[in-house]
Enzyme design. Structure first.
Site, short mmCIF file in Angstrom:
data_model
loop_
_atom_site.label_atom_id
_atom_site.label_comp_id
_atom_site.label_asym_id
_atom_site.label_seq_id
_atom_site.Cartn_x
_atom_site.Cartn_y
_atom_site.Cartn_z
N PHE A 37 2.52 8.34 -1.18
CA PHE A 37 2.00 6.91 -0.92
C PHE A 37 0.81 7.35 -1.56
CE2 PHE A 37 5.10 6.47 2.42
CZ PHE A 37 5.98 5.84 1.64
N TRP A 95 0.86 -1.51 0.09
CA TRP A 95 -0.31 -0.62 -0.01
C TRP A 95 0.78 1.24 -0.09
CZ3 TRP A 95 0.01 3.81 3.51
CH2 TRP A 95 -1.50 4.98 3.64
N HIS A 96 1.66 1.33 0.85
CA HIS A 96 3.12 2.34 0.56
C HIS A 96 3.43 2.35 -0.52
CE1 HIS A 96 2.60 1.75 4.91
NE2 HIS A 96 2.94 3.55 5.11
N GLY A 97 4.00 1.46 -1.13
CA GLY A 97 4.32 1.97 -2.73
C GLY A 97 4.86 1.16 -3.31
#
Lengths: 365, 496
Positions: free
Chosen positions: B496, B318-320
């Site tokens: 993000f 989800w962050h990257g």
């Protein structure tokens, strides 16, 4: 108190509400005016308190080239001390004419060597004894008597040095002159002089002292000179505005190469014309923390060294020495513990490197 | 438009004028909606279309789910809603990541599509997804007004970098009058100032050091690399919690309350505790909408471990769109699994508490290396330099870090003790901010105290007398200006 406010407020917090008794009966307008006045008074008192706290640590240096022909030029002792902790932490001393002190005793009747440059020579980041001029002076004095006079002008460039040349030559009659150049000399800064060099290498100078500007800017500058708080607010506001602006896009490589050549040709010609055979040039190369070469900086360096060879001006670049020191001893020439390592102004090690290069340039004379 | 930019100050000033001119709740909500559209459109006007898509699809899906009796049809509609949200997220965020991964695996020429990642897409996708899921579960009634729902989706204070506000938290607040309130203004200002301080005095100060060392760890010695990891741990905390504070503060001034996102995470004694304190709105989202639906800890130890790893892997992704983020998630998954394996007994002695804290902070820092590094080789170089205490390379002792660390420690010390004092007095409080300590200075006459909730945090107003208000706010602003970094960076979580 507004009960509905608390009823609709799901988060827990604690607040103090203003006491009712003292305010009851006061007309609303008067109460509001009183609140606003108290708020303002508090803010003013805070500004004054912060000013009192910061003022002892605040000072400005305007080393205008126009300070050179002043009557107190012959002063033997530095008259201005400056402390800064933006890049490193150092106290630096300056003479009345703006020359940076070397920290060594000035010898009477000794010949003079001149080092001229921008903020790299002003060197507010290091103490007097660590400046390139101080190290060169000490090293040369083991062989002969000499005084080194170093003039650094913040954000100035070759046109300023060319404009100052007649005054400096007349005053000091130096046995040698070293002009310290860097990437900054290729960028656009408001300069005291603008210069147009004719095809035969004769510079035509136009005086455009930017410090003579009037209006809001100069008023703000004057206010900033006397108040640490106003100066802080001014600079932070400028930073914020600058960070909002989009960075300028770089031109194509060919135009940078062309610009490097043109600027180098004019600069070297003008310096040679102004200072004659006494002039030497030291180029402070951009050697980052990885030791990799910046292609644009290499272009500038090559153009300068080529032009120097053509005009028979002794020139040297610091690239090889700086890269070698970085790879062998892990010593970067630029940067400090509180700034970015490998970028910005020369640190003490960088000044040592510059001094050794100046010494080798002079000894070839 | 970054919160700490001049452009945002202008935008907010204009918004405040219009907001004050509005006569009733409906008009004020319309001003907020308009401001949100302008705010998001300032990045790229085309993104507005993207933002409108889930707003329309999820709004109608939720209404349909509520109106439908058939479980199968309800499930199908929910699937359409989730698929549309995840489809958009996958296309914009993960297409190039998948393409490059496949081309590397199959040794094909590297090819990427020209896709610009819309800012905040990960945040608002999770927000809208939770809405339809909550309606499906029967935990929330579907919103009957599309305008209100659009305002929830586009609400500008938290649109681009959280906190991830669930519809069940936001929509019930829509009945508020949004009338201007001086107390809210003071409270909001205090939280904004805290956030700005964290962002521009700490995070932006540390950014150049962390950025330069992480860009070329091989050029620096082991100690410098270790200091850079510590600097990054403080940078990302102050950057992100600073953003959250500003968002919460702005929202307080407008009239809505956003949930707390951080609770002194680096004081966590174990990794489970860390995730209860770090990015609370994301971790609770992952728990409620991923971990528990996967079975949570109800289906045996092996399945619990698998669920934990899977949740954290997806949390990392989800962050990257990068394998370093996935690995960061994996490290946290393994850490959580290990903590569950060891048991969740609280350490009794001071020494074991200290050991637990040190191990947790060390492990979190280890994971940050992979989170921040732009590639695995760079992360491994950094790790090798630190572990072997490699002396080759430039030593850079970044002095601002040496000033900031004691300040952060002192702030946590004050926070912990203030919380303890407060908890003793009020029962149940878990976090208060430093100004609470000065509470006796400005009196408590007429105080109204409600039972504190665990995640809410307790904020105490600035001194209530106008003179001291002016003094403290002005002194605080000047101190922030004096000691802030010379350049401002975009918030880390924008990417993000």
């Amino acid at each position: 108190m507004n009960r509905a406010f608390y009823q609709e407020f799901p988060l827990s917090f604690k607040t103090a509400v203003r006491p009712r008794d003292g305010w009851r009966g006061l007309p609303r307008f008067r109460a509001r005016m009183r609140t606003a006045s108290l708020l303002l008074l508090g803010a003013v008192l805070a500004m004054l308190s912060v000013e009192m706290l910061l003022h002892p640590f605040y000072g400005t240096l305007r080393s205008s080239p126009f300070a050179v022909p002043t009557t107190i030029l012959n002063s033997d002792l530095p008259i201005l001390a400056l402390r800064q902790c933006i890049e490193g932490c150092a106290e630096s001393h300056f003479y009345a004419d703006g020359a940076r002190a070397t920290g060594n005793v000035q010898l009477r009747q000794a010949p003079t060597g001149l080092i001229i440059g921008a903020s790299f020579v002003q060197a507010k980041q290091v103490v007097d004894k660590d400046t390139m001029g101080a190290i060169v002076e000490q090293a040369l004095r083991s062989r002969k008597e000499i005084n080194v006079r170093q003039y650094g002008y913040d954000a100035q460039s070759i046109p300023t040095y060319v404009g100052l040349a007649p005054i400096l030559l007349q005053k000091w009659n130096p046995s040698w002159v070293v002009v310290v150049m860097s990437r900054v000399d290729w960028s656009k800064h408001p300069s005291v002089w603008t210069m147009r060099v004719s095809p035969d290498g004769v510079p035509g100078m136009t005086l455009t002292d930017p410090s003579q500007s009037h209006g809001i800017k100069s008023a703000a500058r004057l206010l900033g000179d006397s108040s640490a708080v106003i100066a802080t607010l001014y600079w932070r506001f400028r930073d914020l505005v600058a960070s909002s602006d989009s960075p300028p896009s770089g031109g194509p490589a060919t135009s940078i190469a062309q610009q490097s050549e043109t600027v180098a040709r004019d600069y070297v010609a003008a310096l040679k014309y102004s200072f004659g055979d006494r002039v030497h040039i030291l180029y402070l190369a951009d050697v980052g923390i990885t030791g990799d070469n910046d292609p644009n900086d290499s272009l500038r360096e090559t153009a300068l060294l080529t032009e120097c060879a053509r005009r028979k001006v002794p020139c040297v670049s610091s690239r090889e020495l700086m890269t070698d020191e970085l790879k062998r001893n892990y010593t970067p020439a630029r940067g400090f513990g509180n700034s970015i390592m490998g970028e910005g102004h020369l640190n003490a090690a960088g000044h040592r490197m510059a001094a050794s290069l100046i010494e080798s340039l002079i000894s070839k004379q | 438009m970054v919160f700490t930019s001049i452009a945002f100050v202008k935008f907010f000033a204009l918004f405040a004028c219009l907001f004050l001119l509005a006569r009733n709740r409906g008009q004020r909500q319309l001003v907020v909606l308009g401001a949100s559209i302008v705010f998001y459109g300032s990045w790229n006007a085309r993104y507005l279309l993207l933002l409108a898509t889930p707003s329309i699809i999820d709004y109608y899906c939720a209404l349909k789910i509520e109106a439908t009796e058939s479980p199968r049809l309800r499930k199908t509609i929910l699937f359409i809603s989730i698929a549309s949200n995840l489809g958009l997220l996958a296309y914009f965020k993960y297409t190039n990541f998948l393409l490059s991964t496949f081309s590397e695996l199959l040794h094909l020429p590297h090819r990427t599509l020209d896709i610009l990642l819309p800012v905040g897409i990960s945040f608002y996708t999770f927000k809208t997804m939770s809405y339809t899921v909550d309606v499906y579960r029967g935990e929330l009634r579907a919103c009957r007004s599309w305008w209100k729902y659009a305002m929830f989706v586009t609400y500008f204070p938290e649109l681009v970098a959280g906190p991830i506000v669930r519809a069940s938290v936001f929509l019930p607040q829509m009945g508020r009058s949004l009338r201007f309130d001086g107390n809210r203004l003071l409270l909001g200002l205090q939280i904004i100032l805290l956030g700005v301080t964290k962002k521009i005095v700490i995070a932006d100060r540390l950014a150049p050091f962390a950025d330069h060392v992480f860009a070329a760890p091989g050029s620096f010695d082991g100690m410098t690399n270790a200091l850079a990891v510590v600097a990054y741990s403080l940078q990302i905390y102050c950057d992100f919690s600073g953003y959250s504070d500003i968002a919460i503060g702005i929202s307080k001034i407008i009239g809505y309350d956003l949930p707390e996102n951080f609770n002194m995470p680096y004081l966590a004694a174990n990794l489970t505790d860390f995730w209860r304190r770090w990015h609370i709105t994301l971790s609770s989202w992952l728990r409620d909408y991923l971990y528990i639906p996967l079975g949570g800890n109800r289906k045996g130890k092996t399945r619990t471990n698998i669920n934990l790893i899977l949740t954290m892997l997806l949390g990392g992704l989800w962050h990257g769109a990068s394998w370093t983020f996935v690995f960061w998630g994996l490290l946290h998954g393994i850490g959580l699994m290990f903590h569950k394996y060891l048991g969740t007994r609280k350490p009794t002695s001071r020494l074991s508490q200290l050991a637990g804290w040190a191990m947790t902070y060390g492990y979190v820092c280890l994971a940050w290396i992979f989170f921040r590094a732009s590639s695995f080789p760079l992360a491994l170089t950094m790790l090798r330099k630190i572990v072997t205490l490699d002396a080759t390379g430039v030593r850079w002792v970044f002095t601002p870090l040496l000033i900031i660390i004691p300040l952060v420690v002192a702030a946590h010390f004050i926070g912990v003790h203030a919380a303890r004092l407060y908890a003793t007095a009020r029962r149940g409080a878990r976090k208060v901010t430093a100004p609470a300590l000065f509470e006796p200075l400005y009196g408590t006459s007429g105080t109204i105290v409600r039972k504190p909730s665990a995640a809410a945090g307790i904020y105490v107003l600035l001194p209530i007398q106008p003179f001291w208000n002016g003094f403290v706010v002005a002194a605080w602003v000047l101190a922030v200006f004096s000691f802030s970094a010379t350049s401002s960076n975009p918030f880390i979580y924008f990417q993000f």
